[in-house]
Design an enzyme around this catalytic site. Structure first.
Site, PDB file in Angstrom:
ATOM      1  N   SER A 112      -0.152   4.079   9.534  1.00 52.96           N
ATOM      2  CA  SER A 112       1.266   4.442   9.479  1.00 52.96           C
ATOM      3  C   SER A 112       1.856   4.673  10.872  1.00 52.96           C
ATOM      4  O   SER A 112       1.142   4.934  11.833  1.00 52.96           O
ATOM      5  CB  SER A 112       1.456   5.711   8.646  1.00 52.96           C
ATOM      6  OG  SER A 112       0.835   5.569   7.393  1.00 52.96           O
TER       7      SER A 112
HETATM    8  N1  SAH Z   1      -3.563   7.107   5.988  1.00 54.53           N
HETATM    9  C1  SAH Z   1      -3.845   5.797   6.529  1.00 54.53           C
HETATM   10  C2  SAH Z   1      -2.770   4.811   6.136  1.00 54.53           C
HETATM   11  C3  SAH Z   1      -3.355   3.840   5.223  1.00 54.53           C
HETATM   12  S1  SAH Z   1      -2.293   2.707   4.405  1.00 54.53           S
HETATM   13  C4  SAH Z   1      -4.073   5.836   8.008  1.00 54.53           C
HETATM   14  O1  SAH Z   1      -3.884   6.896   8.624  1.00 54.53           O
HETATM   15  O2  SAH Z   1      -4.487   4.825   8.566  1.00 54.53           O
HETATM   16  C5  SAH Z   1      -2.621   3.160   2.736  1.00 54.53           C
HETATM   17  C6  SAH Z   1      -4.044   3.004   2.260  1.00 54.53           C
HETATM   18  O3  SAH Z   1      -4.052   3.382   0.889  1.00 54.53           O
HETATM   19  C7  SAH Z   1      -4.605   1.603   2.326  1.00 54.53           C
HETATM   20  O4  SAH Z   1      -5.781   1.597   3.074  1.00 54.53           O
HETATM   21  C8  SAH Z   1      -4.867   1.255   0.860  1.00 54.53           C
HETATM   22  O5  SAH Z   1      -6.019   0.458   0.652  1.00 54.53           O
HETATM   23  C9  SAH Z   1      -5.046   2.624   0.244  1.00 54.53           C
HETATM   24  N2  SAH Z   1      -4.858   2.688  -1.207  1.00 54.53           N
HETATM   25  C10 SAH Z   1      -4.000   1.973  -1.984  1.00 54.53           C
HETATM   26  N3  SAH Z   1      -4.119   2.340  -3.281  1.00 54.53           N
HETATM   27  C11 SAH Z   1      -5.062   3.318  -3.323  1.00 54.53           C
HETATM   28  C12 SAH Z   1      -5.636   4.089  -4.365  1.00 54.53           C
HETATM   29  N4  SAH Z   1      -5.264   3.944  -5.645  1.00 54.53           N
HETATM   30  N5  SAH Z   1      -6.587   5.005  -4.048  1.00 54.53           N
HETATM   31  C13 SAH Z   1      -7.005   5.161  -2.773  1.00 54.53           C
HETATM   32  N6  SAH Z   1      -6.497   4.457  -1.733  1.00 54.53           N
HETATM   33  C14 SAH Z   1      -5.547   3.539  -2.005  1.00 54.53           C
END
Ligand code: SAH
Length: 247
Positions: free
Chosen positions: A97
């Protein structure tokens, strides 16, 4: 004072050189860029203040944003851009993000040192690392197995010992360690998952983007009062990757 002999001058020069080497070898070459990123976050927070309802991010959160090495959480070819205030690709169609959004979400969570927090969407592990510097324990769940494993290894290598990770569908939370003082969801859901509301402590706060993938999503602050009643406040429009899964 004794006059310096050529021998003692040489010793002083050698010592000075050794000291210089030691400091440059351990200094973080990204530190100036990270300091600039923090200034940029402060500027964006000030201009978004009226919309968001708070004109600054808490100093504790800003300090942590200035400490966590974001360049360690992005792929090699993205390192040069690690401190720009924008999301970056981390593989598997996912993104780390935007730094301002990480700071804002963390700020809204109002994490205290004794807190246990839950993150849905580990991604790169960056948000978990930021939270680890503010909370007692961070539990984070990622649905894409290789991403989750990579992030977990990275967090271990960087010695973020308060973080526990698992691979799974975060929609259902992590019952074993519930209830949580704060929950953050870093992928956009179509609705606030009821299991997450259940796993939030009375007095707890959840920050979650809600909305369809290509339509407007809003960052929501969900608060659970001491009597268990739940209230929701819209903070600002955002764009996140979708929360996937079978729910
Ligand atoms: N917090 C992260 C941002 C990741 S983007 C950072 O600091 O880098 C959002 C993430 O959520 C992605 O990696 C995606 O694979 C994950 N995601 C999507 N659906 C999900 C679910 N149902 N449970 C767990 N993770 C999920």
């Amino acid at each position: 004072m004794k006059p310096s002999t050529p021998h003692s001058l040489l010793r002083i020069a050698t010592l000075a050189l050794a000291l210089l080497y030691a400091t440059t070898a351990t200094a973080d070459p990204f530190a100036p860029q990270r300091a600039d990123m923090v200034k940029e976050i402060a500027a964006v927070a000030a201009s978004a203040g009226a919309q968001v309802g708070r004109d600054a991010i808490e100093p504790r959160v800003m300090t942590v944003m200035g400490q966590v090495p974001r360049h360690e959480f992005v792929p090699e070819q993205q390192k040069l851009y690690a401190y720009e205030n924008r999301p970056l690709p981390i593989g598997y169609g996912q993104t780390i993000s935007q730094p301002y959004i990480v700071a804002l979400m963390t700020d809204l969570m109002m994490v205290k040192p004794g807190d246990a927090v839950l993150e849905i969407g580990t991604g790169s592990g960056y948000q978990a690392a930021v939270l680890a510097k503010l909370a007692r324990a961070v539990y984070t769940i990622e649905i894409i197995e290789p991403l989750g494993r990579q992030a977990c290894d990275r967090l271990k290598r960087l010695a973020y010992r308060q973080v526990a990770c698992k691979v799974g569908d975060g929609y259902y939370g992590w019952d074993e360690h519930a209830p949580y003082d704060a929950i953050v969801v870093t992928a956009a859901a179509s609705h606030v998952p009821p299991p997450l509301i259940r796993q939030l402590k009375p007095g707890g706060r959840m920050v979650i983007p809600v909305g369809a993938q290509f339509l407007t999503q809003y960052l929501l602050l969900v608060e659970k009062a001491a009597d268990g009643s739940v209230s929701t406040r819209q903070i600002l429009p955002v764009r996140f990757v979708p929360l996937v899964g079978k729910h």
